[in-house]
Design a protein around this motif. Structure first.
Motif, mmCIF file in Angstrom:
data_model
loop_
_atom_site.group_PDB
_atom_site.id
_atom_site.type_symbol
_atom_site.label_atom_id
_atom_site.label_comp_id
_atom_site.label_asym_id
_atom_site.label_seq_id
_atom_site.Cartn_x
_atom_site.Cartn_y
_atom_site.Cartn_z
ATOM 1 N N GLU A 284 0.227 0.609 -10.237
ATOM 2 C CA GLU A 284 -0.471 1.501 -11.504
ATOM 3 C C GLU A 284 -0.847 2.518 -10.542
ATOM 4 O OE1 GLU A 284 0.043 -1.508 -10.607
ATOM 5 O OE2 GLU A 284 1.315 -2.527 -12.593
ATOM 6 N N ALA A 285 -1.863 2.594 -9.097
ATOM 7 C CA ALA A 285 -2.756 2.956 -8.419
ATOM 8 C C ALA A 285 -1.794 4.521 -8.279
ATOM 9 C CB ALA A 285 -3.548 3.148 -6.992
ATOM 10 N N LEU A 286 -0.984 4.412 -8.289
ATOM 11 C CA LEU A 286 -0.044 5.940 -7.588
ATOM 12 C C LEU A 286 0.031 6.388 -9.386
ATOM 13 C CD1 LEU A 286 3.051 4.909 -5.689
ATOM 14 C CD2 LEU A 286 0.976 6.918 -5.231
ATOM 15 N N GLU A 287 0.778 5.518 -10.772
ATOM 16 C CA GLU A 287 0.803 6.128 -11.739
ATOM 17 C C GLU A 287 -0.781 6.895 -12.375
ATOM 18 O OE1 GLU A 287 2.182 2.994 -13.976
ATOM 19 O OE2 GLU A 287 4.382 3.132 -13.818
ATOM 20 N N ALA A 288 -1.450 5.901 -11.790
ATOM 21 C CA ALA A 288 -2.643 6.827 -12.664
ATOM 22 C C ALA A 288 -2.797 8.034 -12.204
ATOM 23 C CB ALA A 288 -4.099 6.263 -12.087
ATOM 24 N N GLY B 63 -2.048 -3.535 -6.745
ATOM 25 C CA GLY B 63 -1.420 -3.273 -7.696
ATOM 26 C C GLY B 63 -1.650 -1.555 -7.506
ATOM 27 N N GLU B 64 -1.078 -0.949 -5.741
ATOM 28 C CA GLU B 64 -0.977 -0.037 -6.222
ATOM 29 C C GLU B 64 0.035 0.571 -6.500
ATOM 30 O OE1 GLU B 64 -0.169 0.248 -1.810
ATOM 31 O OE2 GLU B 64 -2.137 -0.833 -0.830
#
Lengths: 286, 214
Positions: free
Chosen positions: A155-159, A152-153
């Motif tokens: 999505e973490a960057l996108e967040a 999920g990294e």
């Protein structure tokens, strides 16, 4: 519905007798072809997206992206230099040295430069360097990015408002392009030197000055331009294919091996296609 | 939707359905109308596997909606360009569950500093003070140079919270917020606005009945 003809039925029966099942083969080949087309389309789209990010955001967050590019150059270039030099020495001894000796035996020593440029500079150099980068760094990239996606990294960057393509893909594309080009140059130089060393050990009456003069005469400006484009193109292919395979789907542990194989096969096919394009360019140029 | 009594409407889900994974999978949350206004605190409750995390991710623009619309300050998310979406995500903080999805190749300080260096286009040294302040607020300054894998889940979650707060978001989504020793995990919520100039927030909480509660 029309009945199948007697001849087609007999052909099908004959094929089955020898263990062929025409319908299943057609389905299998068709399925493979459709998957290959879908992968090719995805790769082209991913490559264009990456190119779009590079063009539209060339200096964005450069303080973060530049060190990442440096890391990729070190990883795909500097750390692979010993391996490439070893391969260059081996290839120079095994192939080039023998070629020089054979050319002398048939009285074609004047063609040494031309043969060297065609074999080493145009073909072997970029291909060997690209395969080393693909196998040592490209496969690792698939696993690395596949794991990042699975954890999920992405999505973490996108967040955080960090564009994953800009942060994860662009440094790899630029880094691998530069690294492959640099390794190609070192490979060519080392191969030519070790080839001459082997020829020297075989008592071939060819002075170093004459050897390198012939190579220099056989080289044209087009060789330098196309060599740079080809080697960098191979690097871009490795980065785009491996990043795509790593990021396209979250990988499970069981997916790692087949996905890595797909990345290697897809990169190899892309190498062949690009190589063919450059051969056409060489032929058209003269 | 017009502004509520609490303040301006920031994030709004209109008839939103959220799928559990790929869009082809059946929606786990259907036809949700949810407006998050400034200075509001929401708690989203439900049984495990009912789609709380997916709902929060969809509200933060991190998961595509199976149906319906996500609206940010009256502007549909679907109509935004990629640059506008990146800009929007800077205003919405998100803390993931299960350790906060920190980046293992970076230290805790670098994890927290990454969004600052990326958006300010500067080096680590330039954001060191901000990072130090955030780590201090969350009580993990001693772990600044540690790697996420060396930390407990609770500390990782705190580091993820610090990272999400680094950009001073206007809305903060906490998926399974960090637990403080001896306190229910919800206890951290009222402290956040005071600590960080009042970001608005929503929390996913695994206990209680379904639906959202203001």
């Amino acid at each position: 519905m029309a009945e199948p003809s007697t001849s087609s039925l007999s052909v099908a029966r004959l094929l089955r007798t020898f263990g062929f099942a025409p319908r299943s083969y057609i389905v299998a080949v068709g399925g493979w072809l459709l998957r290959a087309i879908a992968t090719g389309r995805g790769l082209v789209a991913f490559g264009l997206i990456s190119l779009g990010v590079m063009v539209t955001r060339p200096t964005a967050s450069s303080a973060v992206v530049r060190p990442l590019i440096g890391e990729q150059i070190a990883r795909a270039g500097l750390r692979l230099l010993p391996m490439v030099l070893f391969l260059a020495a081996a290839l120079g001894f095994a192939v080039i040295g023998q070629m020089v000796a054979l050319l002398r035996q048939v009285g074609a020593q004047d063609l040494v430069g031309t043969v060297m440029v065609a074999a080493v500079v145009r073909e072997l150099g970029p291909l060997v360097a690209a395969f080393v980068v693909l196998l040592r760094v490209g496969t690792g990239t698939v696993i690395e990015l596949g794991s990042a996606r699975a954890l999920g990294e992405v999505e973490a960057l996108e967040a955080l408002g960090v564009d994953p393509v800009h942060y994860l893909v662009v440094p790899r594309v630029i880094g691998m392009a530069v690294a492959t080009l640099a390794l190609t140059v070192y490979f060519i130089l080392a191969t030519l030197c070790s080839g001459y060393l082997f020829a020297f050990l075989q008592d071939v009456p060819l002075t170093p000055g004459e050897y390198f003069r012939q190579i220099a005469l056989a080289l044209t400006w087009l060789d330098f331009v196309l060599l740079a484009l080809k080697a960098a193109g191979f690097g871009v292919i490795i980065a785009v294919v491996t990043c795509y395979q790593g990021l396209a789907y979250p990988l499970q542990l069981s997916d790692v091996s087949p996905t890595t194989t797909v990345a290697v096969v897809a990169s190899t096919i892309a190498f062949v296609v690009l190589d063919a394009l450059f051969i056409v360019m060489y032929l058209l140029a003269g | 939707m017009s502004n509520s009594a609490s303040g301006e409407t920031l994030v709004e889900l209109r008839a939103a359905s959220v799928a559990g994974g790929p869009l082809a999978s059946p929606a786990t949350v259907e036809a949700v109308d949810w407006a998050i206004c400034a200075r509001e605190v929401w708690v989203v409750g439900g049984l495990p596997g009912t789609g709380k995390s997916q709902l929060l991710m969809a509200a933060a623009g991190l998961l595509p909606l199976a149906a319906g619309q996500l609206v940010w300050r009256g502007r549909a998310f679907a109509d935004m360009t990629s640059n506008e979406r990146i800009e929007l995500r800077r205003r919405i903080g998100f803390v993931f569950s299960d350790g906060g999805r920190l980046f293992d190749h970076l230290t805790v300080a670098q994890n927290v500093g990454l969004p600052l260096t990326y958006h300010r286009n500067c080096g680590w040294d330039a954001v060191a003070e901000d990072v130090s302040r955030l780590l201090d607020v969350l009580g993990i300054s001693a772990l600044a140079d540690a790697r996420p894998r060396q930390m407990t889940r609770n500390h990782r979650q705190r580091a993820a919270l610090a990272r999400a707060l680094a950009l001073r978001p206007e809305v903060l989504f906490l998926d399974n917020p960090p637990r403080r020793a001896g306190c229910p995990r919800i206890a951290l919520a009222p402290q956040l606005p005071r600590l960080l100039d009042g970001p608005r927030q929503s929390l996913s909480h695994p206990q209680g009945g379904g639906g959202g509660h203001r």
